[in-house]
Design a protein around this motif. Structure first.
Motif, mmCIF file in Angstrom:
data_model
loop_
_atom_site.group_PDB
_atom_site.id
_atom_site.type_symbol
_atom_site.label_atom_id
_atom_site.label_comp_id
_atom_site.label_asym_id
_atom_site.label_seq_id
_atom_site.Cartn_x
_atom_site.Cartn_y
_atom_site.Cartn_z
ATOM 1 N N ALA A 1 0.833 -1.203 0.000
ATOM 2 C CA ALA A 1 0.000 0.000 0.000
ATOM 3 C C ALA A 1 0.869 1.255 0.000
ATOM 4 O O ALA A 1 2.028 1.235 0.421
ATOM 5 C CB ALA A 1 -0.911 -0.013 1.224
ATOM 6 N N ASN A 2 0.290 2.353 -0.500
ATOM 7 C CA ASN A 2 0.963 3.654 -0.534
ATOM 8 C C ASN A 2 2.223 3.662 -1.391
ATOM 9 O O ASN A 2 3.116 4.493 -1.193
ATOM 10 C CB ASN A 2 1.307 4.133 0.887
ATOM 11 C CG ASN A 2 0.077 4.447 1.696
ATOM 12 O OD1 ASN A 2 -0.774 5.223 1.271
ATOM 13 N ND2 ASN A 2 -0.043 3.827 2.864
ATOM 14 N N GLY A 3 2.319 2.736 -2.349
ATOM 15 C CA GLY A 3 3.476 2.722 -3.231
ATOM 16 C C GLY A 3 4.772 2.379 -2.528
ATOM 17 O O GLY A 3 5.839 2.872 -2.908
ATOM 18 N N ILE A 4 4.706 1.527 -1.514
ATOM 19 C CA ILE A 4 5.901 1.120 -0.776
ATOM 20 C C ILE A 4 6.398 -0.213 -1.324
ATOM 21 O O ILE A 4 5.640 -1.179 -1.442
ATOM 22 C CB ILE A 4 5.618 0.982 0.733
ATOM 23 C CG1 ILE A 4 5.160 2.326 1.306
ATOM 24 C CG2 ILE A 4 6.857 0.477 1.467
ATOM 25 C CD1 ILE A 4 6.190 3.431 1.217
ATOM 26 N N GLY A 5 7.681 -0.249 -1.677
ATOM 27 C CA GLY A 5 8.305 -1.478 -2.144
ATOM 28 C C GLY A 5 9.235 -2.037 -1.086
ATOM 29 O O GLY A 5 9.764 -1.300 -0.251
ATOM 30 N N THR A 6 9.431 -3.343 -1.116
ATOM 31 C CA THR A 6 10.267 -4.014 -0.123
ATOM 32 C C THR A 6 11.607 -4.376 -0.735
ATOM 33 O O THR A 6 11.674 -5.112 -1.722
ATOM 34 C CB THR A 6 9.568 -5.286 0.393
ATOM 35 O OG1 THR A 6 8.316 -4.917 0.967
ATOM 36 C CG2 THR A 6 10.417 -5.972 1.447
ATOM 37 N N GLY A 7 12.682 -3.842 -0.145
ATOM 38 C CA GLY A 7 14.018 -4.051 -0.678
ATOM 39 C C GLY A 7 14.787 -5.155 0.025
ATOM 40 O O GLY A 7 14.214 -6.038 0.676
ATOM 41 N N ARG A 8 16.105 -5.086 -0.093
ATOM 42 C CA ARG A 8 16.994 -6.097 0.485
ATOM 43 C C ARG A 8 17.067 -5.937 2.008
ATOM 44 O O ARG A 8 16.584 -4.971 2.569
ATOM 45 C CB ARG A 8 18.395 -5.971 -0.126
ATOM 46 C CG ARG A 8 18.424 -5.895 -1.659
ATOM 47 C CD ARG A 8 17.995 -7.194 -2.322
ATOM 48 N NE ARG A 8 17.859 -7.063 -3.769
ATOM 49 C CZ ARG A 8 18.843 -7.309 -4.630
ATOM 50 N NH1 ARG A 8 20.032 -7.679 -4.197
ATOM 51 N NH2 ARG A 8 18.632 -7.179 -5.934
ATOM 52 N N GLY B 1 15.781 -2.237 2.826
ATOM 53 C CA GLY B 1 14.638 -1.711 3.569
ATOM 54 C C GLY B 1 13.408 -1.444 2.722
ATOM 55 O O GLY B 1 13.283 -1.906 1.584
ATOM 56 N N TYR B 2 12.503 -0.658 3.301
ATOM 57 C CA TYR B 2 11.213 -0.355 2.673
ATOM 58 C C TYR B 2 11.300 1.026 2.035
ATOM 59 O O TYR B 2 11.728 1.987 2.667
ATOM 60 C CB TYR B 2 10.106 -0.424 3.726
ATOM 61 C CG TYR B 2 10.072 -1.771 4.405
ATOM 62 C CD1 TYR B 2 9.449 -2.860 3.814
ATOM 63 C CD2 TYR B 2 10.718 -1.962 5.628
ATOM 64 C CE1 TYR B 2 9.451 -4.105 4.418
ATOM 65 C CE2 TYR B 2 10.728 -3.207 6.242
ATOM 66 C CZ TYR B 2 10.094 -4.270 5.632
ATOM 67 O OH TYR B 2 10.114 -5.507 6.231
ATOM 68 N N GLN B 3 10.868 1.121 0.780
ATOM 69 C CA GLN B 3 11.133 2.325 -0.002
ATOM 70 C C GLN B 3 9.874 2.853 -0.670
ATOM 71 O O GLN B 3 9.044 2.077 -1.148
ATOM 72 C CB GLN B 3 12.167 2.002 -1.090
ATOM 73 C CG GLN B 3 13.450 1.402 -0.551
ATOM 74 C CD GLN B 3 14.259 0.728 -1.632
ATOM 75 O OE1 GLN B 3 14.307 1.200 -2.764
ATOM 76 N NE2 GLN B 3 14.896 -0.386 -1.297
ATOM 77 N N SER B 4 9.766 4.186 -0.722
ATOM 78 C CA SER B 4 8.710 4.822 -1.508
ATOM 79 C C SER B 4 9.121 4.752 -2.974
ATOM 80 O O SER B 4 10.208 5.205 -3.344
ATOM 81 C CB SER B 4 8.533 6.286 -1.076
ATOM 82 O OG SER B 4 8.061 6.359 0.247
#
Length: 245
Positions: free
Chosen positions: A143-150, A171-174
């Motif tokens: 949600a809210n355009g959050i992507g999950t990184g390394r 981490g978590y990124q917009s």
């Protein structure tokens, strides 16, 4: 004697303060052992837990009335309530959430021991799928355009299933819509609550769907990403199956 609690027999009146403990109790505990699950269960219902499970209202008064002999809580949940219960000499056990896949097994083993079941019943992770150089890039979009990184638990899940994480940062990124359209991932895994809320509008943007064909949008049960547990292995298997389609 059960670990940490000082109880010589399995607890007969277990109460939960958090959602992850709710789910573990519903999966493993005998219904007669549980006096109440947390009010979060009503806020975040899952299909496999029926209405027969009692839920407390989150108040100190009701919890004391229920007289639990074991109270389970996550490390970040109900902090003030938990402190008051501990001050009243209630048997409170805090279960820190796993941060890696190997941690899930130990998390389950400790939980099972606390409720009087053999730790050997803990589920085991599936073997890792070797990550090839040609592995497709998967974007886990929330949600809210959050992507999950390394360097996240979710990244470990993605890689264990044989995918490569689209995001290379930690981490978590917009997410930036223009960047996604210019260099789209091979696959998007949409993981967010079902809701028409504005929080989900990013994923519905027409430009994103023009850049990434509909058949390259995957979905999974949102709840499986919320709490690490035995369902994490099911999620890995689902992701693995989706690679072969």
């Amino acid at each position: 004697m059960l670990p940490s609690t000082g109880i010589s027999s399995p607890p007969a009146k277990i109460l939960s303060l958090d959602l992850c403990s709710d789910w573990l109790l519903a999966k493993y505990a005998d219904r007669s052992q549980v006096v109440a699950l947390s009010p979060l269960l009503k806020q975040y219902p899952v299909e496999w837990i029926g209405d027969e499970w009692p839920v407390h209202d989150g108040s100190l008064e009701q919890i004391l009335q229920l007289k639990p002999d074991l109270i389970l809580s996550g490390e970040f949940n109900a902090l003030i309530l938990r402190q008051r219960l501990i001050a009243l000499k209630m048997a409170v056990e805090v279960l820190p959430l796993p941060r890696t896949l190997p941690d899930v097994v130990e998390y389950e083993r400790r939980f099972l021991s606390l409720i009087g079941l053999p730790a050997a019943r803990a589920s085991q992770p599936p073997a890792a799928t070797p990550l090839s150089g040609s592995a497709e890039r998967l974007l886990l979009l929330g949600a809210n355009g959050i992507g999950t990184g390394r360097q996240t638990f979710e990244n470990d899940v993605i890689q264990r299933a044989g995918w490569r994480n689209y995001l290379e940062s930690d981490g978590y990124q917009s997410l930036d819509l223009e960047q996604l359209v210019t260099d789209p991932p091979d696959v998007v895994m949409w993981s967010a609550p079902k809701s028409p809320a504005l929080a989900n509008q990013f994923a519905k943007h027409p430009a994103l769907h023009r850049a990434i064909p509909e058949k390259r949008w995957l979905s999974s049960s949102y709840w499986q990403w919320q709490c690490p547990g035995p369902w994490t292995w099911e999620l890995i298997e689902q992701l693995r199956e989706q690679r072969s389609r």
